[in-house]
Design a protein around this motif. Structure first.
Motif, short mmCIF file in Angstrom:
data_model
loop_
_atom_site.label_atom_id
_atom_site.label_comp_id
_atom_site.label_asym_id
_atom_site.label_seq_id
_atom_site.Cartn_x
_atom_site.Cartn_y
_atom_site.Cartn_z
N ILE A 57 -14.77 0.08 -14.69
CA ILE A 57 -13.34 0.10 -14.37
C ILE A 57 -13.10 1.03 -13.18
O ILE A 57 -13.35 2.24 -13.25
N VAL A 58 -12.63 0.46 -12.07
CA VAL A 58 -12.33 1.26 -10.88
C VAL A 58 -10.92 1.81 -10.99
O VAL A 58 -10.14 1.40 -11.85
N ASP A 59 -10.57 2.72 -10.10
CA ASP A 59 -9.24 3.32 -10.17
C ASP A 59 -8.88 3.98 -8.85
O ASP A 59 -9.76 4.34 -8.05
N SER A 60 -7.59 4.12 -8.62
CA SER A 60 -7.05 4.95 -7.54
C SER A 60 -5.65 5.35 -7.96
O SER A 60 -5.10 4.77 -8.90
N GLN A 61 -5.05 6.30 -7.27
CA GLN A 61 -3.78 6.85 -7.74
C GLN A 61 -2.74 6.98 -6.63
O GLN A 61 -1.92 7.89 -6.64
N PHE A 62 -2.81 6.04 -5.69
CA PHE A 62 -1.79 5.99 -4.64
C PHE A 62 -1.58 4.54 -4.25
O PHE A 62 -2.54 3.80 -4.04
N ILE A 63 -0.33 4.11 -4.17
CA ILE A 63 -0.02 2.73 -3.81
C ILE A 63 1.15 2.68 -2.84
O ILE A 63 1.92 3.63 -2.71
N THR A 64 1.25 1.55 -2.16
CA THR A 64 2.46 1.17 -1.43
C THR A 64 2.78 -0.25 -1.85
O THR A 64 2.01 -0.90 -2.57
N GLU A 65 3.90 -0.79 -1.39
CA GLU A 65 4.25 -2.15 -1.75
C GLU A 65 3.25 -3.17 -1.21
O GLU A 65 3.20 -4.32 -1.67
N GLY A 66 2.42 -2.77 -0.23
CA GLY A 66 1.42 -3.67 0.32
C GLY A 66 0.08 -3.59 -0.36
O GLY A 66 -0.86 -4.29 0.04
N SER A 67 -0.05 -2.77 -1.40
CA SER A 67 -1.32 -2.65 -2.11
C SER A 67 -1.65 -3.94 -2.86
O SER A 67 -0.74 -4.72 -3.21
N PRO A 68 -2.93 -4.21 -3.14
CA PRO A 68 -3.30 -5.40 -3.92
C PRO A 68 -2.61 -5.40 -5.29
O PRO A 68 -2.28 -4.34 -5.84
N SER A 69 -2.41 -6.59 -5.84
CA SER A 69 -1.66 -6.72 -7.09
C SER A 69 -2.26 -5.89 -8.23
O SER A 69 -1.52 -5.29 -9.02
N SER A 296 -6.65 -13.99 4.86
CA SER A 296 -5.79 -14.31 6.00
C SER A 296 -5.73 -13.06 6.88
O SER A 296 -6.07 -11.96 6.44
N PHE A 297 -5.28 -13.25 8.11
CA PHE A 297 -5.19 -12.09 8.99
C PHE A 297 -4.18 -11.08 8.48
O PHE A 297 -4.41 -9.86 8.52
N ALA A 298 -3.06 -11.56 7.94
CA ALA A 298 -2.01 -10.65 7.44
C ALA A 298 -2.53 -9.80 6.29
O ALA A 298 -2.28 -8.59 6.25
N LEU A 299 -3.28 -10.42 5.37
CA LEU A 299 -3.82 -9.66 4.24
C LEU A 299 -4.91 -8.69 4.70
O LEU A 299 -5.01 -7.57 4.19
N ALA A 300 -5.72 -9.14 5.66
CA ALA A 300 -6.76 -8.25 6.20
C ALA A 300 -6.15 -7.03 6.88
O ALA A 300 -6.66 -5.91 6.78
N LEU A 301 -5.02 -7.24 7.55
CA LEU A 301 -4.34 -6.14 8.22
C LEU A 301 -3.80 -5.14 7.20
O LEU A 301 -3.87 -3.92 7.39
N LYS A 302 -3.27 -5.65 6.08
CA LYS A 302 -2.83 -4.76 5.01
C LYS A 302 -3.99 -3.95 4.46
O LYS A 302 -3.90 -2.75 4.23
N GLU A 303 -5.11 -4.63 4.22
CA GLU A 303 -6.28 -3.95 3.66
C GLU A 303 -6.82 -2.89 4.61
O GLU A 303 -7.28 -1.83 4.19
N PHE A 304 -6.76 -3.16 5.92
CA PHE A 304 -7.19 -2.19 6.91
C PHE A 304 -6.42 -0.89 6.79
O PHE A 304 -6.94 0.20 6.99
N GLY A 305 -5.14 -1.01 6.41
CA GLY A 305 -4.30 0.18 6.29
C GLY A 305 -4.71 1.12 5.18
O GLY A 305 -4.30 2.28 5.16
N ARG A 306 -5.55 0.65 4.24
CA ARG A 306 -5.96 1.51 3.13
C ARG A 306 -6.67 2.77 3.63
O ARG A 306 -6.53 3.85 3.06
N ASN A 307 -7.46 2.62 4.68
CA ASN A 307 -8.20 3.77 5.22
C ASN A 307 -7.29 4.79 5.88
O ASN A 307 -7.74 5.86 6.28
N PHE A 308 -6.02 4.45 6.01
CA PHE A 308 -5.04 5.33 6.65
C PHE A 308 -3.84 5.54 5.73
O PHE A 308 -2.69 5.49 6.16
N GLY A 309 -4.11 5.76 4.44
CA GLY A 309 -3.05 5.98 3.48
C GLY A 309 -2.16 4.77 3.29
O GLY A 309 -0.95 4.90 3.08
N TRP A 310 -2.75 3.56 3.38
CA TRP A 310 -2.02 2.29 3.30
C TRP A 310 -0.94 2.20 4.37
O TRP A 310 0.15 1.67 4.15
N HIS A 311 -1.24 2.72 5.55
CA HIS A 311 -0.31 2.63 6.67
C HIS A 311 -0.08 1.16 7.04
O HIS A 311 -1.00 0.35 7.00
#
Length: 321
Positions: A57-69, A296-311
């Motif tokens: 079971i993986v985990d993290s403790q920070f989200i934005t509205e663009g985080s995976p479901s 998709s490019f849009a989803l990949a762009l969201k995922e890229f933001g994870r390395n920057f605090g989900w920017h």
């Protein structure tokens, strides 16, 4: 000839983790899978019946509205694994707990409890928290720098393992005839004074049938590899090719040997995506379906933001400097 056995771990991402944002749209999956304990129990029982070694079971403790479901709404790992512990008999139960935002005493106690509840099937996935935004949820203005995170992690594991040794195996006499519950000579305080932690001990829970939980780790940086080679029993890795996987294997085994450990006691588990169909062609169709659904490019762009605090990088002209 030495007999070797393949180890299998099942990693669940509920209704959709990184790279699988739209998995929840699949009608075969409960839309609330990430918080549906009955779904988890069924998956754990299926994995156990298939002779898998562990659930992870993986985990993290920070989200934005663009985080995976799955990130937006999921169960806390050790709470979930306690439910799975009483619903299964043999499968290992591995939960993620960060060393950056948990105290060693609390981690030691929670995992020792899971180990007793499961009769010796608990494992700890040691992470330092990659999401910088986590700091804001723990009264910090900024995330720990890289060196501090891994310095804390190494000491954290040392303290936790020390606390797990608070009692010897036969410390609890429980002799009703004499009225003796504990042999005090077999209770040991820790009295740890380190750079990052000061912990007196002892821990207020006995040792489990396996002694202490298994240590897992998944870092791939230089510091991450050093931490895994020094502390982990099992190391997860993802490689783009067999050659890269072999190079990682040799590197970790070498680092473990340099630290005086038996390299054969450090297990390497590479990650793999498995698609099952009636034929190879059918399995490829299923793979293509999910890749088209989730990539998709849009989803990949969201995922890229994870390395920057989900920017949110979608706000920029991506062709501009």
């Amino acid at each position: 000839m030495t007999k070797r056995q393949l180890k299998l771990g099942a990693l669940t991402i509920g209704c959709g983790g990184p790279g699988r944002h739209n998995l929840w749209l699949d009608p075969q999956l409960p839309a609330d899978a990430s918080v549906n304990v009955d779904w988890y129990i069924e998956i754990a029982r299926q994995a156990e019946a298939a002779l898998f070694d562990l659930m992870f079971i993986v985990d993290s403790q920070f989200i934005t509205e663009g985080s995976p479901s799955h990130y937006l709404n999921r169960l806390e790992p050790l709470t979930l694994l306690s439910a799975l512990a009483v619903s299964t008999r043999h499968i290992g139960l591995v939960g993620t707990l960060t060393t950056s935002y948990n105290s060693p005493y609390n981690v030691a106690r929670r995992l020792a409890s899971l180990d007793l509840i499961s009769k010796g099937r608990a494992g700890w996935n040691v992470v330092t928290s990659g999401d910088a935004g986590t700091a804001g949820n723990y009264s910090r203005d900024e995330h720990y720098d890289y060196a501090t995170r891994y310095g804390r992690a190494a000491e954290h594991v040392q303290v936790v393992q020390g606390l797990w040794n608070s009692y010897e195996d036969d410390a609890f006499v429980r002799n009703r005839a004499t009225g003796q519950f504990l042999d005090p000579s077999k209770l040991h305080s820790l009295n740890h004074q380190g750079e990052h932690f000061s912990v007196v001990g002892p821990l207020n829970i006995q040792r489990s049938p396996q002694g202490q939980p298994v240590i897992f780790q998944a870092g791939d940086s230089e510091q991450g590899r050093d931490l895994g080679a020094a502390t982990a029993d099992v190391i997860f890795t993802h490689a783009a090719s067999i050659e890269q996987g072999q190079a990682f294997y040799r590197d970790i085994k070498g680092r473990a040997a340099q630290r005086g450990r038996d390299p054969e006691q450090v297990l390497i588990m590479p990650g793999a995506e498995i698609y099952v169909g009636d034929t190879d062609a059918h399995a490829r169709e299923i793979e293509q379906h999910y890749h088209q659904l989730d990539h998709s490019f849009a989803l990949a762009l969201k995922e890229f933001g994870r390395n920057f605090g989900w920017h949110d990088f979608s706000q920029y002209d991506l062709d501009a400097p």
